[in-house]
Design a protein around this motif. Structure first.
Motif, mmCIF file in Angstrom:
data_model
loop_
_atom_site.group_PDB
_atom_site.id
_atom_site.type_symbol
_atom_site.label_atom_id
_atom_site.label_comp_id
_atom_site.label_asym_id
_atom_site.label_seq_id
_atom_site.Cartn_x
_atom_site.Cartn_y
_atom_site.Cartn_z
ATOM 1 N N ILE A 271 0.850 -1.210 0.000
ATOM 2 C CA ILE A 271 0.000 0.000 0.000
ATOM 3 C C ILE A 271 0.881 1.254 0.000
ATOM 4 N N PHE A 272 1.941 1.258 0.830
ATOM 5 C CA PHE A 272 2.871 2.399 0.846
ATOM 6 C C PHE A 272 3.556 2.561 -0.514
ATOM 7 N N THR A 273 3.860 1.438 -1.167
ATOM 8 C CA THR A 273 4.508 1.487 -2.483
ATOM 9 C C THR A 273 3.617 2.188 -3.504
ATOM 10 N N ILE A 274 2.335 1.814 -3.531
ATOM 11 C CA ILE A 274 1.391 2.428 -4.475
ATOM 12 C C ILE A 274 1.361 3.945 -4.254
ATOM 13 N N LEU A 275 1.312 4.368 -2.987
ATOM 14 C CA LEU A 275 1.275 5.806 -2.666
ATOM 15 C C LEU A 275 2.586 6.483 -3.049
ATOM 16 N N ALA A 276 3.709 5.812 -2.770
ATOM 17 C CA ALA A 276 5.024 6.401 -3.056
ATOM 18 C C ALA A 276 5.242 6.553 -4.562
ATOM 19 N N VAL A 277 4.834 5.549 -5.347
ATOM 20 C CA VAL A 277 5.003 5.623 -6.806
ATOM 21 C C VAL A 277 4.162 6.781 -7.359
ATOM 22 N N ARG A 278 2.936 6.946 -6.839
ATOM 23 C CA ARG A 278 2.090 8.088 -7.254
ATOM 24 C C ARG A 278 2.803 9.412 -6.952
ATOM 25 N N PHE A 279 3.367 9.514 -5.748
ATOM 26 C CA PHE A 279 4.054 10.731 -5.304
ATOM 27 C C PHE A 279 5.224 11.050 -6.233
ATOM 28 N N VAL A 280 6.032 10.021 -6.548
ATOM 29 C CA VAL A 280 7.207 10.215 -7.402
ATOM 30 C C VAL A 280 6.774 10.623 -8.822
ATOM 31 N N GLU A 281 5.700 9.990 -9.329
ATOM 32 C CA GLU A 281 5.190 10.343 -10.668
ATOM 33 C C GLU A 281 4.855 11.833 -10.743
ATOM 34 N N LYS A 282 4.282 12.364 -9.646
ATOM 35 C CA LYS A 282 3.882 13.779 -9.646
ATOM 36 C C LYS A 282 5.073 14.718 -9.451
ATOM 37 N N ARG A 283 6.043 14.288 -8.608
ATOM 38 C CA ARG A 283 7.100 15.210 -8.192
ATOM 39 C C ARG A 283 8.372 15.162 -9.045
ATOM 40 N N VAL A 284 8.639 14.013 -9.698
ATOM 41 C CA VAL A 284 9.890 13.889 -10.463
ATOM 42 C C VAL A 284 9.594 14.060 -11.948
ATOM 43 N N ASP A 285 10.323 14.963 -12.577
ATOM 44 C CA ASP A 285 10.153 15.190 -14.015
ATOM 45 C C ASP A 285 10.875 14.069 -14.767
ATOM 46 N N THR A 286 10.103 13.070 -15.226
ATOM 47 C CA THR A 286 10.728 11.889 -15.839
ATOM 48 C C THR A 286 11.219 12.154 -17.273
ATOM 49 N N ALA A 291 16.863 15.180 -13.290
ATOM 50 C CA ALA A 291 15.849 15.056 -12.218
ATOM 51 C C ALA A 291 15.739 13.602 -11.761
ATOM 52 N N ILE A 292 15.748 12.679 -12.732
ATOM 53 C CA ILE A 292 15.681 11.243 -12.370
ATOM 54 C C ILE A 292 16.944 10.849 -11.606
ATOM 55 N N GLY A 293 18.094 11.319 -12.083
ATOM 56 C CA GLY A 293 19.373 10.981 -11.446
ATOM 57 C C GLY A 293 19.425 11.448 -10.004
ATOM 58 N N LEU A 297 19.739 9.170 -6.628
ATOM 59 C CA LEU A 297 20.759 9.373 -5.600
ATOM 60 C C LEU A 297 20.133 9.260 -4.203
ATOM 61 N N VAL A 298 18.994 9.926 -4.032
ATOM 62 C CA VAL A 298 18.289 9.900 -2.738
ATOM 63 C C VAL A 298 17.805 8.472 -2.432
ATOM 64 N N VAL A 299 17.172 7.839 -3.424
ATOM 65 C CA VAL A 299 16.611 6.489 -3.233
ATOM 66 C C VAL A 299 17.718 5.486 -2.886
ATOM 67 N N THR A 300 18.810 5.514 -3.656
ATOM 68 C CA THR A 300 19.887 4.529 -3.467
ATOM 69 C C THR A 300 20.589 4.736 -2.125
ATOM 70 N N GLY A 301 20.894 5.984 -1.804
ATOM 71 C CA GLY A 301 21.546 6.285 -0.520
ATOM 72 C C GLY A 301 20.678 5.856 0.650
ATOM 73 N N GLN A 337 14.463 3.828 -12.878
ATOM 74 C CA GLN A 337 15.579 3.345 -13.694
ATOM 75 C C GLN A 337 15.139 3.094 -15.142
ATOM 76 N N THR A 338 13.931 2.550 -15.315
ATOM 77 C CA THR A 338 13.412 2.310 -16.677
ATOM 78 C C THR A 338 13.322 3.624 -17.447
ATOM 79 N N ALA A 339 12.782 4.655 -16.787
ATOM 80 C CA ALA A 339 12.648 5.976 -17.441
ATOM 81 C C ALA A 339 14.030 6.558 -17.733
ATOM 82 N N TRP A 340 14.968 6.335 -16.825
ATOM 83 C CA TRP A 340 16.335 6.863 -16.986
ATOM 84 C C TRP A 340 17.025 6.232 -18.185
ATOM 85 N N ILE A 341 16.842 4.905 -18.339
ATOM 86 C CA ILE A 341 17.451 4.190 -19.469
ATOM 87 C C ILE A 341 16.829 4.676 -20.785
#
Length: 420
Positions: A271-286, A291-293, A297-301, A337-341
């Motif tokens: 459930i948290f994943t579904i919410l987090a993916v929605r949040f990232v879709e809105k906030r990160v310019d893919t 912006a993805i990089g 950096l934040v996610v990996t660290g 990562q898919t969007a980054w590639i």
């Protein structure tokens, strides 16, 4: 004889997605618990079980692909589900290291019969544009079914850790048998010999992918990031349940075991994943590599620090919180990562480069398993988890490099052209 039973291809695809997601999530919730408690596997054995699955999926990818490419995708998918179910049935009835190792080989073999074949079958049946729309719908259906499967595991496994595995395994075999009756195949054309997935073709894909990647230094760094993600993940996947069982008194929420505890924990993560993916879709310019990089950096660290914290935490609530952070961020990282590639990637090599990244991840997991197993043999599950957290840290260096290259590219694009 059963021709009149064949159903609409869209319905059949959604049926596969729904039933497979429900039965697999019912089994996955309890597999690690079963292996660590009923079967009594050591940390080293748990990791070797994971490595056996990775290796068999890698080795069988080519020979099983021939069935889907030459004979019938429908046949390949049916064989795949029956074999995957048999693999889990072996695991569920023989709680010892060697049968569980054999079970991984059987279910790895079955998985390769279905991987890629299901998407290719539905695309042949209804066309590419309709299939792409259906994939999105199927993802939502699959998420809902996974939650149902985890919920069902609480009741099925209340008094027997192994029961969800046995019921799920029979369910997966039943999918294969049902597909024999209802699955149409009208759009299949054998793949031309030169396009088939042989070892030469796989090697060719890898080389073509490397060629495309070498022309873009940013992508070269992303390959290394993918490798380190593969390296760290096997240790975490195999040992997090064992670590919690060994270090904490876990609550029995329902029945006489911890099946409900792990089901609810995983459902919360989903459930948290579904919410987090929605949040990232809105906030990160893919559309922006930089912006993805920065998000990567934040996610990996955070994953790396959370994993080391999870391994060393003396408090159950803190450990569970860190587990949820890791679980959610790993699922956020995949679409990033898919969007980054995909950025600035020629459509002719896009599929090739994505296939190559899949191979890099599999290589990383296959190499990472033995490294962590050696640590587990001389240390503990906690030491192995700390090692896994450290194995991810080199990815930060490559993300930094990729970001500075993206910055240079952006500055070059922004420079005004000299006036005549």
């Amino acid at each position: 004889m059963f021709q009149h039973l064949k159903l609409n291809a869209r319905f059949v695809y959604l049926f596969i997605e729904f039933s497979a997601s429900a039965f697999f999530s019912m089994m996955f919730v309890t597999t690690s618990l079963y292996e660590a408690t009923i079967a009594g596997l050591t940390p080293v054995q748990l990791i070797l079980v994971g490595t056996a699955l990775e290796v068999s999926a890698f080795v069988f990818e080519v020979p099983t692909g021939i069935v889907a490419d030459v004979y019938s995708r429908r046949l390949s998918i049916i064989i795949g589900y029956v074999l995957m179910g048999l693999g889990f049935l072996v695991e569920g009835f023989f709680p010892a290291f060697l049968p569980i190792l054999l079970a991984q080989v059987i279910w790895g073999l079955g998985y390769t019969f279905t991987s890629g074949a299901t998407q290719a079958w539905i695309t042949d049946e209804i066309g590419e544009d309709d299939a792409n729309k259906l994939f999105l719908r199927a993802t939502q259906v699959g998420l809902f079914a996974s939650l149902l499967g985890m919920g069902a595991a609480i009741f099925v496994g209340a008094n027997s850790v192994v029961l969800p595995i046995r019921v799920g395994a029979l369910g997966v075999i039943l999918i294969g048998l049902t597909l024999m009756l209802i699955m149409p195949e009208t759009g299949f054309h054998p793949t031309p010999r030169e396009d088939r997935n042989t070892w030469q073709h796989m090697w060719h894909t890898f080389r073509q992918g490397v060629k495309a990647v070498r022309s873009q230094p940013r992508l070269m760094n992303i390959v290394f990031i993918g490798l380190f993600y593969g390296l760290y993940s096997e240790g975490f996947d195999r040992l997090w349940v064992k670590h919690l069982l060994d270090n904490f008194e876990l609550p029995v929420l329902f029945g006489n075991n911890q099946v409900a505890f792990f089901s609810i924990l995983r459902m919360t993560g989903m459930i948290f994943t579904i919410l987090a993916v929605r949040f990232v879709e809105k906030r990160v310019d893919t559309t922006s590599p930089l912006a993805i990089g920065r998000a990567m950096l934040v996610v990996t660290g955070t994953i790396s620090v959370a994993l080391i914290g999870f391994a060393l935490s003396p408090l159950l609530l803190l450990s569970l919180g860190l587990y949820l952070v890791i679980s959610v961020l790993r699922n956020v990282e995949i679409p990033l990562q898919t969007a980054w590639i995909n950025q600035k990637l020629d459509s002719q090599v896009r599929a090739t480069v994505h296939s190559m990244f899949g191979q890099v991840d599999a290589i990383g997991q296959t190499l990472g398993g033995p490294i962590v197993a050696v640590i587990a043999s001389v240390g503990s599950a906690a030491a192995s988890l700390v090692t896994s957290g450290l194995l991810l840290t080199p990815a930060l260096f490559f993300i930094g490099r990729a970001n500075s290259q993206s910055k240079e590219e952006a500055e070059l694009e922004a420079e005004p052209l000299p006036a005549d």
